[in-house]
Design an enzyme around this catalytic site. Structure first.
Site, PDB file in Angstrom:
ATOM      1  N   ILE A 192     -16.266 -41.484 -13.353  1.00 28.88           N
ATOM      2  CA  ILE A 192     -16.077 -42.618 -14.291  1.00 28.88           C
ATOM      3  C   ILE A 192     -14.656 -43.156 -14.255  1.00 28.88           C
ATOM      4  CG2 ILE A 192     -15.464 -41.131 -16.283  1.00 28.88           C
ATOM      5  CD1 ILE A 192     -17.760 -44.058 -16.773  1.00 28.88           C
ATOM      6  N   GLN A 209     -12.461 -46.304  -9.330  1.00 33.21           N
ATOM      7  CA  GLN A 209     -12.681 -47.764  -9.247  1.00 33.21           C
ATOM      8  C   GLN A 209     -14.117 -48.129  -9.606  1.00 33.21           C
ATOM      9  OE1 GLN A 209     -11.751 -50.882  -5.847  1.00 33.21           O
ATOM     10  NE2 GLN A 209     -13.696 -49.887  -5.361  1.00 33.21           N
ATOM     11  N   TYR A 256     -14.294 -36.363   5.773  1.00 31.69           N
ATOM     12  CA  TYR A 256     -14.916 -37.132   4.679  1.00 31.69           C
ATOM     13  C   TYR A 256     -16.277 -37.678   5.124  1.00 31.69           C
ATOM     14  CZ  TYR A 256     -15.893 -41.116   1.627  1.00 31.69           C
ATOM     15  OH  TYR A 256     -16.521 -42.025   0.796  1.00 31.69           O
ATOM     16  N   GLU A 273     -18.732 -44.906   6.216  1.00 35.55           N
ATOM     17  CA  GLU A 273     -17.993 -43.955   7.061  1.00 35.55           C
ATOM     18  C   GLU A 273     -18.941 -43.016   7.805  1.00 35.55           C
ATOM     19  OE1 GLU A 273     -14.394 -43.222   7.704  1.00 35.55           O
ATOM     20  OE2 GLU A 273     -14.647 -45.345   7.365  1.00 35.55           O
ATOM     21  N   ASN A 311     -17.016 -50.814   2.662  1.00 35.92           N
ATOM     22  CA  ASN A 311     -15.783 -50.846   1.851  1.00 35.92           C
ATOM     23  C   ASN A 311     -15.868 -51.915   0.774  1.00 35.92           C
ATOM     24  OD1 ASN A 311     -15.254 -49.835   4.592  1.00 35.92           O
ATOM     25  ND2 ASN A 311     -13.142 -49.623   3.893  1.00 35.92           N
ATOM     26  N   GLY A 332      -0.579 -48.558   9.326  1.00 39.21           N
ATOM     27  CA  GLY A 332      -1.026 -47.904  10.556  1.00 39.21           C
ATOM     28  C   GLY A 332      -1.720 -48.899  11.477  1.00 39.21           C
ATOM     29  N   SER A 390     -21.783 -43.704   2.190  1.00 37.38           N
ATOM     30  CA  SER A 390     -20.695 -44.532   2.717  1.00 37.38           C
ATOM     31  C   SER A 390     -20.921 -44.976   4.156  1.00 37.38           C
ATOM     32  CB  SER A 390     -19.400 -43.696   2.664  1.00 37.38           C
ATOM     33  OG  SER A 390     -18.388 -44.290   3.421  1.00 37.38           O
ATOM     34  N   THR A 412      -6.247 -52.024   1.502  1.00 36.76           N
ATOM     35  CA  THR A 412      -6.242 -53.360   0.872  1.00 36.76           C
ATOM     36  C   THR A 412      -5.247 -53.412  -0.275  1.00 36.76           C
ATOM     37  OG1 THR A 412      -8.064 -52.675  -0.559  1.00 36.76           O
ATOM     38  CG2 THR A 412      -8.637 -53.884   1.460  1.00 36.76           C
TER      39      THR A 412
END
Ligand code: NAP
Ligand code: F7E
Length: 324
Positions: A10, A13, A148, A126, A177, A210, A124, A189
């Site tokens: 919670i 974001q 991850y 990812e 994302n 990077g 995700s 971002t």
């Protein structure tokens, strides 16, 4: 009577945007926080008095079971995770405990208390990692590129497995994302928009980043939490890709963010090898066709609007700290 929802994560974001959405819909919202020595719930402070907060940890089975037993929710949104990809190389075992096994603990809590509770798992893009197909859709095979990503693949499959094994209404939202002015400052971002605002206000001289060539399908977090809710309102549990269908390089985000404050980016951005990852996800672009067809979901915020709102928010926030 309105429904009850439990949200893990919670204070993050997405947790804050989802809580706002569910409160607007008349839900009783119970947020799970973990015990810390200081309470810095900056993303949800404005919801004080509207939310119930309870203490539990993804590492602790009995705390999760107690929350589910005591609150008897209709829906559980499992958003809690160690979510920063570079930290997953530094703390791979902990990432596995939170982000992978934590999902099993939430599923076990639901199964043991009431298998009728609906559950959303925050999966995700990812998981696609070294992508096997462009764009990525629900059927695209996974090839994660970080601890991850590997942990999220486990979380995805254990959600599918509990659905198939125990007939739970458990869904996995494969979200690309999504960003906002509430994004953590370590993600690229927000690092860029915060950095641009600092440079514009004379608080910083450079921005160290990077890999500028990585491409991401970036959307607005407020749009994406709507998709989470929609997934739990369907007649049957299914998994969905949530994305904009457009991709941009980090360099494009940088250029646009600097343009928002009438600066060229080249004099300020320094490429720093410290921010380059041991294994990169070069290109992500999702195909949200299933979500559009079945959920009626579409993003409302464009990439350009997203960059603009994040830069403006950081400028406003930091302007308040500059003495005149
Ligand atoms: P976030 O801002 O990093 O928030 C993560 C949340 O998890 C925080 O509330 C954090 O609490 C909580 N948490 C971490 N470890 C915990 C533990 N052991 N027990 C209980 N709570 C714990 O992440 P987000 O961007 O909102 O993302 C929400 C979820 O979606 C995450 O699972 C993330 O991996 C996934 N996801 C995010 C994106 C994206 O682009 N944002 C895309 C796909 C999937 P503290 O405040 O105490 O640290
Ligand atoms: O990196 C590159 C970096 O950390 C994006 C999480 O929410 O979304 C997020 O994961 C790209 C990468 O997000 C810097 O190499 C360049 O290619 O903002 P990020 P992420 O790794 O894509 C997914 C969907 C999640 O599920 C995750 O929880 O930007 N990049 N320079 C940089 N990244 C960072 N952080 N910092 C840099 O200086």
């Amino acid at each position: 009577m309105g429904k009850t929802a439990v949200i893990t994560g919670i204070t993050g974001q997405d947790g804050s945007y989802l809580a706002e959405l569910l409160l607007d819909k008349g839900y009783r919202v119970v947020g799970v926080t973990r015990r810390t020595s200081t309470q810095v719930n900056e993303r949800i402070n404005h919801l004080e008095g509207k939310l119930e907060l309870v203490s539990a940890d993804l590492l602790d089975q009995s705390s999760l079971t107690t929350v589910i037993r005591d609150t008897r929710p209709d829906e559980v949104y499992n958003l809690a995770a160690q979510s920063f990809v570079p930290a997953s190389w530094a703390q791979p075992v902990l990432t596995g405990e939170f982000t992978a096994l934590g999902v099993t603990r939430v599923l076990e809590a639901i199964r043991s208390v009431d298998p009728g509770i609906r559950m959303y798992q925050a999966s995700s893009s990812e998981m696609f990692g070294l992508v096997r197909e462009v764009p990525q859709r629900e059927s695209t095979p996974f090839h994660p590129r970080s601890p991850y990503g590997v942990a999220k693949v486990y979380g995805h499959w254990i959600t599918v497995n509990y659905r198939e094994s125990y007939d739970l209404f458990a869904v996995s939202g494969i979200l690309f994302n999504h960003e906002s002015e509430r994004r953590g400052l370590e993600f690229v971002t927000r690092k860029i928009t915060d950095g641009v605002a600092r440079i514009k206000l004379g608080l910083a001289a450079e921005l160290r980043l990077g890999n500028l060539d990585a491409q991401r399908d970036w959307g607005f977090a407020g749009d994406y939490v709507r998709a989470m809710w929609l997934m739990l309102q369907q007649p049957a549990p299914q998994d969905y890709v949530i994305a904009t269908g457009r991709t941009h390089a980090v360099r494009d985000f940088v250029r646009l963010a600097f343009e928002c404050v009438d600066l060229r980016w080249e004099p300020y951005v320094v490429v720093d090898p410290r921010f380059v990852r041991p294994a990169e996800v070069d290109l992500l672009i999702g195909d949200p066709a299933k979500a559009k067809a079945q959920l009626g979901w579409e993003p409302e915020t464009t990439f350009e609007q997203l960059v603009e709102r994040m830069v403006r928010a950081d400028l406003e926030r930091l302007s308040r700290t500059v003495t005149v």
